[in-house]
Scaffold this motif. Structure first.
Motif, PDB file in Angstrom:
ATOM      1  N   GLY A  42      -6.929  -9.766  27.690  1.00  2.00           N
ATOM      2  CA  GLY A  42      -6.511  -8.503  28.438  1.00  2.00           C
ATOM      3  C   GLY A  42      -6.556  -9.115  29.959  1.00  2.00           C
ATOM      4  N   ASP A  45      -1.999  -7.663  31.370  1.00  2.00           N
ATOM      5  CA  ASP A  45      -1.916  -6.669  31.480  1.00  2.00           C
ATOM      6  C   ASP A  45      -0.188  -6.096  31.420  1.00  2.00           C
ATOM      7  OD1 ASP A  45      -2.256  -4.203  30.878  1.00  2.00           O
ATOM      8  OD2 ASP A  45      -3.237  -3.999  32.959  1.00  2.00           O
ATOM      9  N   SER A  47       0.484  -3.171  29.780  1.00  2.00           N
ATOM     10  CA  SER A  47       0.695  -2.081  29.799  1.00  2.00           C
ATOM     11  C   SER A  47       1.056  -1.139  30.730  1.00  2.00           C
ATOM     12  CB  SER A  47      -1.053  -1.189  28.697  1.00  2.00           C
ATOM     13  OG  SER A  47      -1.649  -1.801  29.600  1.00  2.00           O
ATOM     14  N   ARG A  48       1.105  -0.120  30.275  1.00  7.90           N
ATOM     15  CA  ARG A  48       1.694   0.632  31.396  1.00  7.90           C
ATOM     16  C   ARG A  48       0.090   1.872  31.772  1.00  7.90           C
ATOM     17  NH1 ARG A  48       5.965   5.339  31.516  1.00  7.90           N
ATOM     18  NH2 ARG A  48       5.556   5.136  33.370  1.00  7.90           N
ATOM     19  N   SER A  49      -1.448   1.306  32.754  1.00 11.69           N
ATOM     20  CA  SER A  49      -2.379   1.219  32.363  1.00 11.69           C
ATOM     21  C   SER A  49      -2.583   2.560  33.217  1.00 11.69           C
ATOM     22  CB  SER A  49      -3.451   0.241  32.903  1.00 11.69           C
ATOM     23  OG  SER A  49      -2.280   0.142  34.365  1.00 11.69           O
ATOM     24  N   GLN A  50      -1.651   3.238  34.118  1.00  3.85           N
ATOM     25  CA  GLN A  50      -2.263   4.320  34.178  1.00  3.85           C
ATOM     26  C   GLN A  50      -1.675   5.805  33.277  1.00  3.85           C
ATOM     27  OE1 GLN A  50      -3.163   4.373  37.624  1.00  3.85           O
ATOM     28  NE2 GLN A  50      -3.537   2.591  37.284  1.00  3.85           N
ATOM     29  N   SER A  51      -2.352   6.820  33.548  1.00  4.49           N
ATOM     30  CA  SER A  51      -2.144   7.855  32.928  1.00  4.49           C
ATOM     31  C   SER A  51      -0.514   8.523  33.671  1.00  4.49           C
ATOM     32  CB  SER A  51      -3.190   9.106  32.347  1.00  4.49           C
ATOM     33  OG  SER A  51      -3.037   9.079  34.037  1.00  4.49           O
ATOM     34  N   GLN A  54      -2.403  10.840  36.534  1.00  2.96           N
ATOM     35  CA  GLN A  54      -2.820   9.287  37.345  1.00  2.96           C
ATOM     36  C   GLN A  54      -1.143   8.689  38.447  1.00  2.96           C
ATOM     37  OE1 GLN A  54      -5.044   7.212  34.507  1.00  2.96           O
ATOM     38  NE2 GLN A  54      -6.426   6.879  35.295  1.00  2.96           N
ATOM     39  N   ARG A  55      -0.662   8.786  37.576  1.00  5.45           N
ATOM     40  CA  ARG A  55       0.275   8.327  38.776  1.00  5.45           C
ATOM     41  C   ARG A  55       1.461   9.007  39.306  1.00  5.45           C
ATOM     42  NH1 ARG A  55       1.496   5.680  33.333  1.00  5.45           N
ATOM     43  NH2 ARG A  55       2.928   7.498  32.269  1.00  5.45           N
ATOM     44  N   GLU A 122       3.025   3.404  39.862  1.00  7.94           N
ATOM     45  CA  GLU A 122       3.397   3.019  38.599  1.00  7.94           C
ATOM     46  C   GLU A 122       1.705   2.402  37.895  1.00  7.94           C
ATOM     47  OE1 GLU A 122       3.312   2.121  34.690  1.00  7.94           O
ATOM     48  OE2 GLU A 122       5.119   3.465  36.107  1.00  7.94           O
ATOM     49  N   PHE A 123       1.227   1.588  38.785  1.00  4.60           N
ATOM     50  CA  PHE A 123       0.181   0.415  39.173  1.00  4.60           C
ATOM     51  C   PHE A 123      -0.911   1.049  39.880  1.00  4.60           C
ATOM     52  CE2 PHE A 123       1.225  -2.137  42.628  1.00  4.60           C
ATOM     53  CZ  PHE A 123       2.268  -3.088  42.300  1.00  4.60           C
TER      54      PHE A 123
END
Length: 203
Positions: A42, A45, A47-51, A54-55, A122-123
């Motif tokens: 892990g 990362d 992946s797109r960690s933000q929904s 959230q973005r 994005e992050f």
């Protein structure tokens, strides 16, 4: 050539490496098993960690911070960007999502880094957009990546993920080191100026 189980798993993930590549000879002594551990842990990362919510929230916070920093009202921004006030308000609230065209127009008005705004959303880092606003760090990063791609982009396919992480990490580690050096130089300059001023007063 027989492969270790971890190498088979790596290749089964559709990552294609040159058939003659010896993983043990990779830079920094990196092997394919290490790559699997790196990804599985892990610590890498991708992946797109933000929904989406959230973005949009982060984007809204960034846009407002940058607008207020420059002393603009929402009506001022709407006029400068050439959009209706209601449209701008929806844009700043994040309701329009990542609208590249509007973000670039916004960035030109407040003299900020458009890619810094996009990356921040994005992050999930409002601070990144603020910190990159004046020196356009994110845009410079993309410019250098584009230049690399034009000159020797194919070379990136030869390296495995952990080698790339090592290379990128070494580059980013230079940023705080350079920042500390600049801070020290500035402090020394301020000290010298203050000391010279005292000498002038004595005269």
């Amino acid at each position: 050539m027989s492969r270790a189980p971890c190498q088979k798993r790596w290749l089964s993930q559709a990552v294609r490496m040159p058939p003659t590549l010896d993983f043990a000879s990779q830079p920094f002594g990196v092997g394919v098993c290490d790559n699997l551990k790196l990804i599985a842990s892990g610590s890498m990362d991708v992946s797109r960690s933000q929904s989406e919510t959230q973005r949009r929230t982060t984007l809204s916070q960034v846009l407002k911070r940058l607008r207020v920093r420059e002393g603009y009202r929402t009506a001022d921004m709407a006029r400068e960007m050439g959009v209706a006030l209601r449209t701008y308000q929806r844009f700043e609230s994040g309701a329009l999502g990542i609208d590249f065209n509007k973000i670039f127009r916004f960035a030109r008005v407040v003299d900020a880094d458009p890619w810094g705004i996009i990356f921040a959303a994005e992050f999930g880092s409002v601070g990144f957009a603020i910190h990159a606003a004046d020196n356009h760090a994110a845009s410079l990063l993309l410019t250098m990546l584009r230049r690399f791609d034009r000159r020797s982009g194919k070379d990136i396919a030869v390296l495995d993920p952990r080698s790339l992480v090592k290379i990128f990490s070494q580059s980013f580690e230079q940023i705080p080191l350079r920042a500390e050096r600049l801070k020290a130089d500035l402090e020394q300059w301020m000290f010298d100026e203050a000391f010279d001023g005292e000498d002038e007063d004595d005269d």
